[in-house]
Motif scaffolding. Structure first.
Motif, PDB file in Angstrom:
ATOM      1  N   ILE A 146      16.990  43.122 -82.007  1.00  0.00           N
ATOM      2  CA  ILE A 146      16.214  41.990 -81.486  1.00  0.00           C
ATOM      3  C   ILE A 146      16.754  40.667 -82.005  1.00  0.00           C
ATOM      4  O   ILE A 146      16.843  39.674 -81.268  1.00  0.00           O
ATOM      5  N   THR A 147      17.136  40.637 -83.272  1.00  0.00           N
ATOM      6  CA  THR A 147      17.674  39.411 -83.869  1.00  0.00           C
ATOM      7  C   THR A 147      18.945  38.956 -83.157  1.00  0.00           C
ATOM      8  O   THR A 147      19.122  37.766 -82.870  1.00  0.00           O
ATOM      9  N   VAL A 148      19.817  39.900 -82.838  1.00  0.00           N
ATOM     10  CA  VAL A 148      21.037  39.564 -82.101  1.00  0.00           C
ATOM     11  C   VAL A 148      20.673  38.996 -80.727  1.00  0.00           C
ATOM     12  O   VAL A 148      21.237  37.990 -80.281  1.00  0.00           O
ATOM     13  N   GLY A 149      19.725  39.611 -80.062  1.00  0.00           N
ATOM     14  CA  GLY A 149      19.315  39.131 -78.749  1.00  0.00           C
ATOM     15  C   GLY A 149      18.804  37.709 -78.781  1.00  0.00           C
ATOM     16  O   GLY A 149      19.058  36.911 -77.868  1.00  0.00           O
ATOM     17  N   ASP A 154      19.089  31.722 -73.867  1.00  0.00           N
ATOM     18  CA  ASP A 154      19.116  31.491 -72.430  1.00  0.00           C
ATOM     19  C   ASP A 154      19.143  32.792 -71.631  1.00  0.00           C
ATOM     20  O   ASP A 154      19.170  32.764 -70.401  1.00  0.00           O
ATOM     21  N   ILE A 155      19.163  33.921 -72.332  1.00  0.00           N
ATOM     22  CA  ILE A 155      19.127  35.222 -71.664  1.00  0.00           C
ATOM     23  C   ILE A 155      17.725  35.805 -71.799  1.00  0.00           C
ATOM     24  O   ILE A 155      17.216  35.964 -72.901  1.00  0.00           O
ATOM     25  N   ASP A 156      17.120  36.096 -70.672  1.00  0.00           N
ATOM     26  CA  ASP A 156      15.757  36.630 -70.642  1.00  0.00           C
ATOM     27  C   ASP A 156      15.821  38.138 -70.389  1.00  0.00           C
ATOM     28  O   ASP A 156      16.655  38.608 -69.607  1.00  0.00           O
ATOM     29  N   LEU A 157      14.952  38.896 -71.045  1.00  0.00           N
ATOM     30  CA  LEU A 157      14.969  40.354 -70.944  1.00  0.00           C
ATOM     31  C   LEU A 157      13.693  40.874 -70.317  1.00  0.00           C
ATOM     32  O   LEU A 157      12.588  40.496 -70.712  1.00  0.00           O
ATOM     33  N   ASN A 158      13.857  41.743 -69.329  1.00  0.00           N
ATOM     34  CA  ASN A 158      12.748  42.511 -68.761  1.00  0.00           C
ATOM     35  C   ASN A 158      13.040  43.992 -68.991  1.00  0.00           C
ATOM     36  O   ASN A 158      14.022  44.517 -68.471  1.00  0.00           O
ATOM     37  N   VAL A 171      14.367  51.032 -67.810  1.00  0.00           N
ATOM     38  CA  VAL A 171      15.219  50.206 -66.959  1.00  0.00           C
ATOM     39  C   VAL A 171      15.294  48.846 -67.646  1.00  0.00           C
ATOM     40  O   VAL A 171      14.269  48.216 -67.914  1.00  0.00           O
ATOM     41  N   VAL A 172      16.519  48.430 -67.959  1.00  0.00           N
ATOM     42  CA  VAL A 172      16.738  47.180 -68.679  1.00  0.00           C
ATOM     43  C   VAL A 172      17.307  46.162 -67.701  1.00  0.00           C
ATOM     44  O   VAL A 172      18.233  46.467 -66.946  1.00  0.00           O
ATOM     45  N   ALA A 173      16.740  44.958 -67.700  1.00  0.00           N
ATOM     46  CA  ALA A 173      17.193  43.907 -66.785  1.00  0.00           C
ATOM     47  C   ALA A 173      17.276  42.587 -67.540  1.00  0.00           C
ATOM     48  O   ALA A 173      16.253  42.054 -67.989  1.00  0.00           O
ATOM     49  N   PHE A 174      18.482  42.096 -67.701  1.00  0.00           N
ATOM     50  CA  PHE A 174      18.728  40.811 -68.358  1.00  0.00           C
ATOM     51  C   PHE A 174      18.959  39.743 -67.298  1.00  0.00           C
ATOM     52  O   PHE A 174      19.653  39.990 -66.299  1.00  0.00           O
ATOM     53  N   GLU A 175      18.423  38.550 -67.551  1.00  0.00           N
ATOM     54  CA  GLU A 175      18.539  37.465 -66.579  1.00  0.00           C
ATOM     55  C   GLU A 175      19.131  36.226 -67.243  1.00  0.00           C
ATOM     56  O   GLU A 175      18.721  35.839 -68.339  1.00  0.00           O
ATOM     57  N   THR A 176      20.107  35.612 -66.560  1.00  0.00           N
ATOM     58  CA  THR A 176      20.757  34.433 -67.125  1.00  0.00           C
ATOM     59  C   THR A 176      21.504  33.690 -66.027  1.00  0.00           C
ATOM     60  O   THR A 176      21.786  34.247 -64.952  1.00  0.00           O
ATOM     61  N   ASP A 177      21.865  32.430 -66.316  1.00  0.00           N
ATOM     62  CA  ASP A 177      22.716  31.660 -65.418  1.00  0.00           C
ATOM     63  C   ASP A 177      24.187  31.786 -65.794  1.00  0.00           C
ATOM     64  O   ASP A 177      25.053  31.323 -65.062  1.00  0.00           O
ATOM     65  N   LEU A 183      27.937  38.950 -71.285  1.00  0.00           N
ATOM     66  CA  LEU A 183      29.046  39.776 -71.760  1.00  0.00           C
ATOM     67  C   LEU A 183      29.139  39.717 -73.285  1.00  0.00           C
ATOM     68  O   LEU A 183      29.269  40.757 -73.949  1.00  0.00           O
ATOM     69  N   ASP A 184      29.054  38.512 -73.843  1.00  0.00           N
ATOM     70  CA  ASP A 184      29.152  38.363 -75.298  1.00  0.00           C
ATOM     71  C   ASP A 184      27.994  39.055 -76.003  1.00  0.00           C
ATOM     72  O   ASP A 184      28.167  39.670 -77.068  1.00  0.00           O
ATOM     73  N   LEU A 185      26.797  38.957 -75.426  1.00  0.00           N
ATOM     74  CA  LEU A 185      25.636  39.616 -76.023  1.00  0.00           C
ATOM     75  C   LEU A 185      25.818  41.128 -76.051  1.00  0.00           C
ATOM     76  O   LEU A 185      25.581  41.769 -77.084  1.00  0.00           O
ATOM     77  N   VAL A 186      26.238  41.704 -74.933  1.00  0.00           N
ATOM     78  CA  VAL A 186      26.407  43.163 -74.880  1.00  0.00           C
ATOM     79  C   VAL A 186      27.469  43.612 -75.869  1.00  0.00           C
ATOM     80  O   VAL A 186      27.317  44.632 -76.558  1.00  0.00           O
ATOM     81  N   GLN A 187      28.547  42.854 -75.983  1.00  0.00           N
ATOM     82  CA  GLN A 187      29.587  43.206 -76.952  1.00  0.00           C
ATOM     83  C   GLN A 187      29.040  43.170 -78.380  1.00  0.00           C
ATOM     84  O   GLN A 187      29.342  44.044 -79.196  1.00  0.00           O
ATOM     85  N   ARG A 188      28.211  42.168 -78.665  1.00  0.00           N
ATOM     86  CA  ARG A 188      27.593  42.084 -79.986  1.00  0.00           C
ATOM     87  C   ARG A 188      26.642  43.259 -80.229  1.00  0.00           C
ATOM     88  O   ARG A 188      26.610  43.843 -81.319  1.00  0.00           O
ATOM     89  N   LEU A 189      25.870  43.607 -79.227  1.00  0.00           N
ATOM     90  CA  LEU A 189      24.899  44.692 -79.389  1.00  0.00           C
ATOM     91  C   LEU A 189      25.572  46.035 -79.652  1.00  0.00           C
ATOM     92  O   LEU A 189      24.972  46.922 -80.267  1.00  0.00           O
TER      93      LEU A 189
END
Length: 232
Positions: A146-149, A154-158, A171-177, A183-189
């Motif tokens: 959660i801390t990384v997220g 600017d990335i919203d999670l549903n 079902v994971v759904a990330f929303e962003t502009d 991409l950077d977030l997923v690599q960090r996770l």
């Protein structure tokens, strides 16, 4: 009191032969499809996305939400009556239900209204070792996740839950502009302790937010220009 909602992600793939139909017939098919969407959207959340150019096996995605599972069912029955659906397949379909998170105080009883250009969706399953851990240990591990997220505000999670309802667990759904941020977030996770307990997190869909009409027009590049016939 806020209530939980059923959420349905429906991915469509059009038969290429449909694009060779007469333009007027294609337009009528799209109007029938759009009418079904409009009827459901009156009182329920419905969001449309195009996957043309981002996936080879899907062309469009509908995200529908309702407190009543029967309403989700009825919507897809009516949708199937449109001329367009006679030429469509549903290669991917994910059913889920919202609930409060075990690991944070974020409210997730409803999928958020549209507010970003892109939605990144994937089914998610944890391995059995995760569920063998003590609840306090699972909570500890998820705090890093959660801390990384939260480093990407600017990335919203549903997140919605599918235990017993569908093949996946979430079902994971990330929303962003900004897709680069995602991409950077997923690599960090991938480097977090929680990632070691992932069993499946594919396929991943990059979805472009659109009105229903625009998503339909992306299927063949034509504008809707005729009204449905009196027999429709």
């Amino acid at each position: 009191m806020p209530r939980r909602h059923f959420v349905k992600y429906t991915f469509l793939k059009l038969d290429p032969a449909w694009r060779r139909l007469d333009a007027e017939e294609r337009a009528e098919h799209k109007l029938e499809f759009a009418a079904a969407c409009s009827d459901f959207a009156d009182g329920h959340l419905l969001r449309a996305f195009s996957t043309v150019g981002t996936r080879g096996d899907t062309d469009m995605m509908l995200l529908s939400q309702a407190e009543n599972l029967e309403r989700i069912h009825e919507f897809h029955v009516v949708l199937a009556q449109s001329g367009l659906m006679k030429w469509a397949q549903i290669p991917y379909s994910y059913l889920a239900l919202t609930k409060e998170s075990e690991y944070s105080d974020e409210t997730r009883l409803q999928v958020h209204e549209a507010h970003s250009k892109y939605l990144f969706v994937y089914p998610f399953i944890k391995n059995r070792e995760w569920y063998a851990l003590d609840a306090k240990e699972r909570w500890r591990i998820m705090q890093e996740h959660i801390t990384v997220g939260r480093e990407y505000p600017d990335i919203d999670l549903n997140t919605s839950y599918s235990f017993g309802l569908d093949d996946q667990e979430f079902v994971v759904a990330f929303e962003t502009d900004n897709p680069a941020d995602f991409l950077d977030l997923v690599q960090r996770l991938r480097t977090t302790e929680a990632s070691a307990f992932t069993k499946q997190d594919t396929p991943t869909f990059t979805c472009i937010a659109a009105s229903v009409e625009r998503a339909l027009n992306a299927l063949d590049g034509e504008a809707v220009s005729v009204e449905p016939s009196a027999q429709s």
